[in-house]
Design a protein around this motif. Structure first.
Motif, PDB file in Angstrom:
ATOM      1  N   ALA A  87       0.580  17.552 -11.327  1.00 45.83           N
ATOM      2  CA  ALA A  87      -0.738  17.479 -10.694  1.00 45.83           C
ATOM      3  C   ALA A  87      -0.677  18.143  -9.321  1.00 45.83           C
ATOM      4  CB  ALA A  87      -1.178  16.024 -10.554  1.00 45.83           C
ATOM      5  N   TYR A  88      -1.847  18.504  -8.799  1.00 46.71           N
ATOM      6  CA  TYR A  88      -1.919  19.107  -7.476  1.00 46.71           C
ATOM      7  C   TYR A  88      -1.991  18.000  -6.418  1.00 46.71           C
ATOM      8  CZ  TYR A  88      -2.825  23.557  -9.812  1.00 46.71           C
ATOM      9  OH  TYR A  88      -2.721  24.692 -10.590  1.00 46.71           O
ATOM     10  N   VAL A  89      -0.812  17.524  -6.023  1.00 47.43           N
ATOM     11  CA  VAL A  89      -0.678  16.524  -4.963  1.00 47.43           C
ATOM     12  C   VAL A  89       0.519  16.920  -4.102  1.00 47.43           C
ATOM     13  CG1 VAL A  89      -1.663  14.624  -6.320  1.00 47.43           C
ATOM     14  CG2 VAL A  89       0.819  15.033  -6.358  1.00 47.43           C
ATOM     15  N   PRO A  90       0.585  16.434  -2.855  1.00 49.69           N
ATOM     16  CA  PRO A  90       1.778  16.710  -2.051  1.00 49.69           C
ATOM     17  C   PRO A  90       3.010  16.092  -2.722  1.00 49.69           C
ATOM     18  CG  PRO A  90      -0.010  15.850  -0.690  1.00 49.69           C
ATOM     19  CD  PRO A  90      -0.427  15.666  -2.108  1.00 49.69           C
ATOM     20  N   ARG A  91       4.126  16.794  -2.676  1.00 55.74           N
ATOM     21  CA  ARG A  91       5.359  16.284  -3.281  1.00 55.74           C
ATOM     22  C   ARG A  91       5.876  15.103  -2.472  1.00 55.74           C
ATOM     23  NH1 ARG A  91      10.932  17.923  -2.621  1.00 55.74           N
ATOM     24  NH2 ARG A  91      10.207  19.612  -1.279  1.00 55.74           N
ATOM     25  N   PRO A  92       6.062  13.934  -3.084  1.00 52.61           N
ATOM     26  CA  PRO A  92       6.605  12.785  -2.344  1.00 52.61           C
ATOM     27  C   PRO A  92       8.091  12.988  -2.068  1.00 52.61           C
ATOM     28  CG  PRO A  92       6.367  12.231  -4.657  1.00 52.61           C
ATOM     29  CD  PRO A  92       5.779  13.599  -4.493  1.00 52.61           C
ATOM     30  N   LEU A  93       8.500  12.683  -0.844  1.00 52.78           N
ATOM     31  CA  LEU A  93       9.892  12.902  -0.436  1.00 52.78           C
ATOM     32  C   LEU A  93      10.679  11.607  -0.318  1.00 52.78           C
ATOM     33  CD1 LEU A  93       9.194  15.559   2.358  1.00 52.78           C
ATOM     34  CD2 LEU A  93       9.843  15.975  -0.023  1.00 52.78           C
ATOM     35  N   GLY A  94      10.003  10.519   0.019  1.00 49.73           N
ATOM     36  CA  GLY A  94      10.713   9.255   0.154  1.00 49.73           C
ATOM     37  C   GLY A  94       9.802   8.156   0.644  1.00 49.73           C
ATOM     38  N   ASN A 127       0.826  -1.207   0.000  1.00 45.59           N
ATOM     39  CA  ASN A 127       0.000   0.000   0.000  1.00 45.59           C
ATOM     40  C   ASN A 127       0.861   1.258   0.000  1.00 45.59           C
ATOM     41  OD1 ASN A 127      -2.731  -0.763  -0.102  1.00 45.59           O
ATOM     42  ND2 ASN A 127      -3.228   0.556   1.621  1.00 45.59           N
ATOM     43  N   ALA A 128       1.909   1.237   0.816  1.00 52.10           N
ATOM     44  CA  ALA A 128       2.820   2.385   0.863  1.00 52.10           C
ATOM     45  C   ALA A 128       3.513   2.579  -0.482  1.00 52.10           C
ATOM     46  CB  ALA A 128       3.851   2.187   1.972  1.00 52.10           C
ATOM     47  N   GLU A 129       3.974   1.485  -1.071  1.00 47.38           N
ATOM     48  CA  GLU A 129       4.636   1.563  -2.382  1.00 47.38           C
ATOM     49  C   GLU A 129       3.686   2.106  -3.439  1.00 47.38           C
ATOM     50  OE1 GLU A 129       5.842  -2.452  -2.913  1.00 47.38           O
ATOM     51  OE2 GLU A 129       7.719  -2.226  -1.788  1.00 47.38           O
ATOM     52  N   SER A 130       2.424   1.645  -3.390  1.00 49.89           N
ATOM     53  CA  SER A 130       1.427   2.098  -4.358  1.00 49.89           C
ATOM     54  C   SER A 130       1.186   3.601  -4.241  1.00 49.89           C
ATOM     55  CB  SER A 130       0.111   1.329  -4.150  1.00 49.89           C
ATOM     56  OG  SER A 130      -0.898   1.813  -5.002  1.00 49.89           O
ATOM     57  N   GLU A 131       1.046   4.083  -3.008  1.00 47.64           N
ATOM     58  CA  GLU A 131       0.797   5.513  -2.824  1.00 47.64           C
ATOM     59  C   GLU A 131       2.004   6.338  -3.246  1.00 47.64           C
ATOM     60  OE1 GLU A 131      -1.568   8.503  -0.091  1.00 47.64           O
ATOM     61  OE2 GLU A 131      -0.461   7.031   1.098  1.00 47.64           O
ATOM     62  N   TYR A 132       3.196   5.890  -2.880  1.00 43.77           N
ATOM     63  CA  TYR A 132       4.394   6.639  -3.251  1.00 43.77           C
ATOM     64  C   TYR A 132       4.548   6.715  -4.771  1.00 43.77           C
ATOM     65  CZ  TYR A 132       9.209   8.083  -3.820  1.00 43.77           C
ATOM     66  OH  TYR A 132      10.336   8.769  -4.222  1.00 43.77           O
ATOM     67  N   ASN A 133       4.365   5.587  -5.453  1.00 43.80           N
ATOM     68  CA  ASN A 133       4.511   5.568  -6.912  1.00 43.80           C
ATOM     69  C   ASN A 133       3.466   6.449  -7.590  1.00 43.80           C
ATOM     70  OD1 ASN A 133       6.709   3.823  -6.785  1.00 43.80           O
ATOM     71  ND2 ASN A 133       5.434   1.988  -6.924  1.00 43.80           N
ATOM     72  N   ALA A 134       2.243   6.434  -7.054  1.00 43.34           N
ATOM     73  CA  ALA A 134       1.193   7.293  -7.615  1.00 43.34           C
ATOM     74  C   ALA A 134       1.560   8.765  -7.442  1.00 43.34           C
ATOM     75  CB  ALA A 134      -0.144   6.992  -6.943  1.00 43.34           C
ATOM     76  N   LEU A 135       1.981   9.139  -6.236  1.00 44.01           N
ATOM     77  CA  LEU A 135       2.350  10.533  -5.991  1.00 44.01           C
ATOM     78  C   LEU A 135       3.527  10.965  -6.862  1.00 44.01           C
ATOM     79  CD1 LEU A 135       2.064  10.759  -2.084  1.00 44.01           C
ATOM     80  CD2 LEU A 135       0.561  11.847  -3.765  1.00 44.01           C
TER      81      LEU A 135
END
Length: 288
Positions: free
Chosen positions: A172-179, A156-164
């Motif tokens: 897109a208007y999403v929070p910038r993924p940091l790690g 789930n974490a990997e899925s969210e990070y890859n999507a972001l």
């Protein structure tokens, strides 16, 4: 007895305890409960040393112990996986300090944190099946052959990070993924409040911005959000920008999931701001 905060527990984990947590994590797909003799084979400690470090992890509630078929057996807890994530994000120079809980859902816990320049960031820990391990064991007996709760949390974490990451790269208007930690996603902190709690001055433009993000998701990232609602949009009130959050359920784009997401957000703007958009016209815009 009060529970030690997660950040404090992470600071109390030394190299031996850290290695033990990794052993339990790495064996979690093969064993529901990892026998002690398996652990003994993978770590260079004498029996008294091993018992000391296991006892310490148990007191910190980072592992779970149970007799299984007459053998002492152990399993990493969600807090144990969280600690591994904290350590990893620290090593990556992303997270310096973990602060307080700022949000909690059925399958995640969200913390405020600070990077090495003292800027606020968000750390979201994914916890599929967030409940006691005795309850999880009872459930798992009916779920033979399926992935472990640990594995599902990591995925789930990997899925969210890859999507972001894809969404951010495509503006897109999403929070910038940091790690990405083990089960944690570190991301930009958005100083705002949920869309459903905000009185918009330019609701039509905000709706356009949200639909633009969903279009990028669908066209460029080949994803559907699968849970779009006014609860999953945060308004940066200073810049008046809507950020679409909570992407762990994002999946391969499909017409059904896209239409469901769009209906939810159009209904909200229709009911609160009397903005009427045709569903078919909106879907055509997103697909093209």
């Amino acid at each position: 007895m009060p529970i030690v905060p997660l950040s404090n527990r992470a600071s109390l984990v030394g190299p031996h305890e850290f290695y033990l947590l990794k052993i339990l994590l790495n064996n979690s797909d093969s064993y529901e409960l990892i026998p002690k003799d398996i652990i003994e084979e993978e770590i260079d400690l004498n029996p008294s040393q091993l018992d000391f470090y296991l006892s310490k992890l148990l007191k910190l509630k980072l592992i779970y112990h149970e007799k299984n078929l007459g053998k002492d057996s152990f399993k990493i807890t969600f807090s144990g996986i969280d600690v591994l994530s904290i350590k990893k994000l620290y090593e990556m120079k992303i997270l310096k300090n973990l602060s307080t809980v700022i949000g909690e859902g059925k399958e995640s816990v969200v913390y405020m944190g600070y990077d090495f320049d003292e800027n606020p960031i968000v750390v979201k820990f994914h916890r599929i099946g967030k409940t006691s391990y005795k309850t999880l064991r009872r459930k798992k007996r009916t779920l033979q052959g399926r992935k472990s709760w640990v594995r599902l949390s990591i995925e789930n974490a990997e899925s969210e990070y890859n999507a972001l990451a894809c969404l951010w790269e495509n503006r897109a208007y999403v929070p910038r993924p940091l790690g990405l930690g083990v089960n944690a996603v570190a991301m930009e902190y958005i100083n705002g409040k949920p869309l459903f709690k905000t009185d918009l001055l330019e609701p039509s433009r905000v709706l356009d911005d949200i639909l633009s993000t969903i279009r990028i998701s669908y066209v460029y990232c080949k994803l559907s959000h699968n849970d779009l609602s006014p609860y999953n949009v945060v308004m940066d009130t200073e810049r008046n920008i809507p950020y679409v959050i909570d992407w762990p359920q994002a999946s391969r784009a499909s017409e059904d999931s896209l239409e469901k997401d769009i209906r939810h957000i159009l209904d909200f703007f229709r009911n609160k701001y009397d903005i009427n958009r045709e569903i078919n016209d909106t879907l055509s815009y997103i697909r093209d």
